[in-house]
Design a protein around this motif. Sequence first.
Motif, PDB file in Angstrom:
ATOM      1  N   GLY A  11       0.818  -1.217   0.000  1.00 10.74           N
ATOM      2  CA  GLY A  11       0.000   0.000   0.000  1.00 10.74           C
ATOM      3  C   GLY A  11       0.847   1.260   0.000  1.00 10.74           C
ATOM      4  O   GLY A  11       2.000   1.254   0.432  1.00 10.74           O
ATOM      5  N   GLY A  12       0.254   2.334  -0.522  1.00 10.27           N
ATOM      6  CA  GLY A  12       0.871   3.658  -0.413  1.00 10.27           C
ATOM      7  C   GLY A  12       2.176   3.831  -1.154  1.00 10.27           C
ATOM      8  O   GLY A  12       3.061   4.550  -0.711  1.00 10.27           O
ATOM      9  N   VAL A  13       2.304   3.192  -2.326  1.00 13.32           N
ATOM     10  CA  VAL A  13       3.574   3.259  -3.065  1.00 13.32           C
ATOM     11  C   VAL A  13       3.494   4.117  -4.337  1.00 13.32           C
ATOM     12  O   VAL A  13       4.489   4.257  -5.037  1.00 13.32           O
ATOM     13  CB  VAL A  13       4.096   1.838  -3.419  1.00 13.32           C
ATOM     14  CG1 VAL A  13       4.519   1.098  -2.162  1.00 13.32           C
ATOM     15  CG2 VAL A  13       3.057   1.045  -4.197  1.00 13.32           C
ATOM     16  N   GLY A  14       2.313   4.674  -4.619  1.00 16.66           N
ATOM     17  CA  GLY A  14       2.197   5.557  -5.784  1.00 16.66           C
ATOM     18  C   GLY A  14       1.448   4.956  -6.966  1.00 16.66           C
ATOM     19  O   GLY A  14       1.561   5.455  -8.085  1.00 16.66           O
ATOM     20  N   LYS A  15       0.651   3.916  -6.720  1.00 16.54           N
ATOM     21  CA  LYS A  15      -0.145   3.314  -7.804  1.00 16.54           C
ATOM     22  C   LYS A  15      -1.156   4.316  -8.353  1.00 16.54           C
ATOM     23  O   LYS A  15      -1.240   4.541  -9.559  1.00 16.54           O
ATOM     24  CB  LYS A  15      -0.945   2.095  -7.286  1.00 16.54           C
ATOM     25  CG  LYS A  15      -0.123   0.945  -6.824  1.00 16.54           C
ATOM     26  CD  LYS A  15      -1.006  -0.206  -6.343  1.00 16.54           C
ATOM     27  CE  LYS A  15      -1.639   0.042  -4.988  1.00 16.54           C
ATOM     28  NZ  LYS A  15      -0.683   0.135  -3.876  1.00 16.54           N
ATOM     29  N   THR A  16      -1.939   4.880  -7.423  1.00 11.77           N
ATOM     30  CA  THR A  16      -3.036   5.737  -7.865  1.00 11.77           C
ATOM     31  C   THR A  16      -2.513   7.013  -8.523  1.00 11.77           C
ATOM     32  O   THR A  16      -3.044   7.448  -9.550  1.00 11.77           O
ATOM     33  CB  THR A  16      -3.967   6.055  -6.675  1.00 11.77           C
ATOM     34  OG1 THR A  16      -4.452   4.814  -6.165  1.00 11.77           O
ATOM     35  CG2 THR A  16      -5.133   6.913  -7.092  1.00 11.77           C
ATOM     36  N   ALA A  17      -1.478   7.612  -7.943  1.00 11.55           N
ATOM     37  CA  ALA A  17      -0.908   8.824  -8.538  1.00 11.55           C
ATOM     38  C   ALA A  17      -0.473   8.535  -9.972  1.00 11.55           C
ATOM     39  O   ALA A  17      -0.760   9.312 -10.894  1.00 11.55           O
ATOM     40  CB  ALA A  17       0.274   9.316  -7.698  1.00 11.55           C
ATOM     41  N   ASP A  39     -10.376   0.335  -6.303  1.00 17.36           N
ATOM     42  CA  ASP A  39     -10.102   0.320  -4.867  1.00 17.36           C
ATOM     43  C   ASP A  39     -11.324   0.832  -4.114  1.00 17.36           C
ATOM     44  O   ASP A  39     -11.733   1.974  -4.312  1.00 17.36           O
ATOM     45  CB  ASP A  39      -8.896   1.239  -4.588  1.00 17.36           C
ATOM     46  CG  ASP A  39      -8.397   1.098  -3.164  1.00 17.36           C
ATOM     47  OD1 ASP A  39      -9.146   0.579  -2.319  1.00 17.36           O
ATOM     48  OD2 ASP A  39      -7.257   1.521  -2.906  1.00 17.36           O
ATOM     49  N   TYR A  47      -8.237  12.517  -6.868  1.00 19.25           N
ATOM     50  CA  TYR A  47      -7.337  13.158  -7.813  1.00 19.25           C
ATOM     51  C   TYR A  47      -8.080  13.726  -9.020  1.00 19.25           C
ATOM     52  O   TYR A  47      -7.505  14.402  -9.838  1.00 19.25           O
ATOM     53  CB  TYR A  47      -6.286  12.171  -8.319  1.00 19.25           C
ATOM     54  CG  TYR A  47      -5.302  11.676  -7.285  1.00 19.25           C
ATOM     55  CD1 TYR A  47      -4.305  12.513  -6.803  1.00 19.25           C
ATOM     56  CD2 TYR A  47      -5.337  10.372  -6.830  1.00 19.25           C
ATOM     57  CE1 TYR A  47      -3.386  12.058  -5.878  1.00 19.25           C
ATOM     58  CE2 TYR A  47      -4.419   9.899  -5.903  1.00 19.25           C
ATOM     59  CZ  TYR A  47      -3.448  10.755  -5.429  1.00 19.25           C
ATOM     60  OH  TYR A  47      -2.540  10.300  -4.522  1.00 19.25           O
ATOM     61  N   PRO A 126      -4.385  -2.455  -2.843  1.00 19.71           N
ATOM     62  CA  PRO A 126      -3.143  -3.161  -2.486  1.00 19.71           C
ATOM     63  C   PRO A 126      -3.407  -4.504  -1.808  1.00 19.71           C
ATOM     64  O   PRO A 126      -2.970  -4.739  -0.698  1.00 19.71           O
ATOM     65  CB  PRO A 126      -2.473  -2.185  -1.515  1.00 19.71           C
ATOM     66  CG  PRO A 126      -3.619  -1.471  -0.870  1.00 19.71           C
ATOM     67  CD  PRO A 126      -4.723  -1.398  -1.889  1.00 19.71           C
ATOM     68  N   MET A 179       8.573   7.168  -5.608  1.00 20.97           N
ATOM     69  CA  MET A 179       8.868   7.915  -4.375  1.00 20.97           C
ATOM     70  C   MET A 179      10.357   7.892  -4.044  1.00 20.97           C
ATOM     71  O   MET A 179      10.741   7.663  -2.905  1.00 20.97           O
ATOM     72  CB  MET A 179       8.034   7.367  -3.224  1.00 20.97           C
ATOM     73  CG  MET A 179       6.544   7.417  -3.502  1.00 20.97           C
ATOM     74  SD  MET A 179       5.600   6.553  -2.257  1.00 20.97           S
ATOM     75  CE  MET A 179       4.629   7.860  -1.585  1.00 20.97           C
ATOM     76  N   PRO A 207      10.250  10.647  -8.697  1.00 24.21           N
ATOM     77  CA  PRO A 207      10.877  11.204  -7.499  1.00 24.21           C
ATOM     78  C   PRO A 207       9.857  11.415  -6.381  1.00 24.21           C
ATOM     79  O   PRO A 207       8.660  11.560  -6.651  1.00 24.21           O
ATOM     80  CB  PRO A 207      11.410  12.559  -7.987  1.00 24.21           C
ATOM     81  CG  PRO A 207      10.480  12.955  -9.085  1.00 24.21           C
ATOM     82  CD  PRO A 207      10.044  11.671  -9.745  1.00 24.21           C
ATOM     83  N   TYR A 208      10.347  11.427  -5.149  1.00 26.31           N
ATOM     84  CA  TYR A 208       9.495  11.848  -4.047  1.00 26.31           C
ATOM     85  C   TYR A 208       9.329  13.358  -4.176  1.00 26.31           C
ATOM     86  O   TYR A 208      10.306  14.100  -4.168  1.00 26.31           O
ATOM     87  CB  TYR A 208      10.135  11.486  -2.696  1.00 26.31           C
ATOM     88  CG  TYR A 208       9.171  11.710  -1.574  1.00 26.31           C
ATOM     89  CD1 TYR A 208       8.326  10.696  -1.158  1.00 26.31           C
ATOM     90  CD2 TYR A 208       9.052  12.955  -0.971  1.00 26.31           C
ATOM     91  CE1 TYR A 208       7.388  10.910  -0.167  1.00 26.31           C
ATOM     92  CE2 TYR A 208       8.116  13.179   0.022  1.00 26.31           C
ATOM     93  CZ  TYR A 208       7.294  12.150   0.424  1.00 26.31           C
ATOM     94  OH  TYR A 208       6.365  12.369   1.395  1.00 26.31           O
ATOM     95  N   ALA A 209       8.109  13.828  -4.350  1.00 25.98           N
ATOM     96  CA  ALA A 209       7.914  15.256  -4.597  1.00 25.98           C
ATOM     97  C   ALA A 209       6.606  15.715  -3.976  1.00 25.98           C
ATOM     98  O   ALA A 209       5.567  15.066  -4.152  1.00 25.98           O
ATOM     99  CB  ALA A 209       7.889  15.511  -6.108  1.00 25.98           C
ATOM    100  N   VAL A 212       3.398  16.015  -6.001  1.00 25.15           N
ATOM    101  CA  VAL A 212       2.560  14.831  -6.252  1.00 25.15           C
ATOM    102  C   VAL A 212       1.525  14.687  -5.128  1.00 25.15           C
ATOM    103  O   VAL A 212       0.356  14.385  -5.372  1.00 25.15           O
ATOM    104  CB  VAL A 212       3.412  13.543  -6.379  1.00 25.15           C
ATOM    105  CG1 VAL A 212       2.537  12.338  -6.670  1.00 25.15           C
ATOM    106  CG2 VAL A 212       4.470  13.697  -7.472  1.00 25.15           C
ATOM    107  N   GLU A 213       1.963  14.957  -3.909  1.00 24.82           N
ATOM    108  CA  GLU A 213       1.021  14.915  -2.777  1.00 24.82           C
ATOM    109  C   GLU A 213      -0.103  15.938  -2.963  1.00 24.82           C
ATOM    110  O   GLU A 213      -1.239  15.685  -2.582  1.00 24.82           O
ATOM    111  CB  GLU A 213       1.758  15.226  -1.471  1.00 24.82           C
ATOM    112  CG  GLU A 213       2.516  14.045  -0.942  1.00 24.82           C
ATOM    113  CD  GLU A 213       3.298  14.397   0.308  1.00 24.82           C
ATOM    114  OE1 GLU A 213       3.125  13.699   1.311  1.00 24.82           O
ATOM    115  OE2 GLU A 213       4.084  15.354   0.273  1.00 24.82           O
TER     116      GLU A 213
END
Length: 249
Positions: A11-17, A39, A47, A126, A179, A207-209, A212-213
């Motif tokens: 979970g929380g790894v950037g799939k949806t983004a 989901d 988003y 996830p 990320m 990248p972690y940015a 994106v958040e």
Amino acid sequence: MRIIAFYSPKGGVGKTAAAVNVAYLASQDNRATLLWDLDPQGAASFYLAGAELVKGRKLSKLLEGKSPISEFIHEDVYPGLDFIPAHSSFRNFDIKLEQEQGANVLKEMLAPLSEDTSLVILDCPPTLSRLTEQVLDIADQVYVPVVPTWLSLNSWNQLLEFVKTKKLGTKKLRPFFSMVDRRKNLHKELVERGPELLGNPLSVAVPYASVVERMGEEGLPLELLAPGSPAADVYRKMWQSIRKDLRSR
Ligand SMILES: Nc1ncnc2c1ncn2[C@@H]1O[C@H](COP(=O)(O)OP(=O)(O)OP(=O)(O)O)[C@@H](O)[C@H]1O
Ligand SMILES: [Mg+2]
């Protein structure tokens, strides 16, 4: 009609983004695109602020097979981008799939769309369930975000083993780093070792940015929110790679 999925059991790894950004970019590239938020928690809907639940239609009816999928589509959230929002009834997908053993329910649901839709993008929860197993089966390509940590690599290897055991075709799996914080030595090291650790990764690393958040707060794909940001550039490159994958199949 091609089907791609963004999936990881983590979970929380950037799939949806990634799913939302790629869906928007594909639609801008003249592909009639449908993004389906599978989901039950419904992050993709955040988003896409323009998307609403299609009023008067209970998505549970889709699972019951009482109404065709077309009735649940929010058309043209952006020009060329259709969307099926999440619904809590998707939790019952597994029960439905249990009852109809052997049938590829998801594929049957999508079949009527093949004339008007060129690309279906599935944003997956996830979990490793019957639903995600079906996604892994029917998708032409599955894009798997991997955060450059040992734990995330472990999840990737578990997924690879699962796909091998179930004979779903490991070639369709395309991992990519997500990320990524290049100030961290471990991240830098693992990204450099990408081809060795991941087999056939996409050549892009997200990248972690913080921008994106902010997609969630603003309800916008990155291409509209911050097209000049380095992360937006990475998602554009990701879409180009995906386009190439689809062409070579
Ligand atoms: N590249 C990134 N940089 C910084 N934050 C990110 C990045 N990608 C995603 N995030 C943030 O991390 C959180 C999880 O991202 P996202 O929802 O895309 O992951 P997910 O894999 O779909 O999660 P889930 O497994 O819960 O569906 C969100 O708050 C999102 O804004
Ligand atoms: Mg998600």
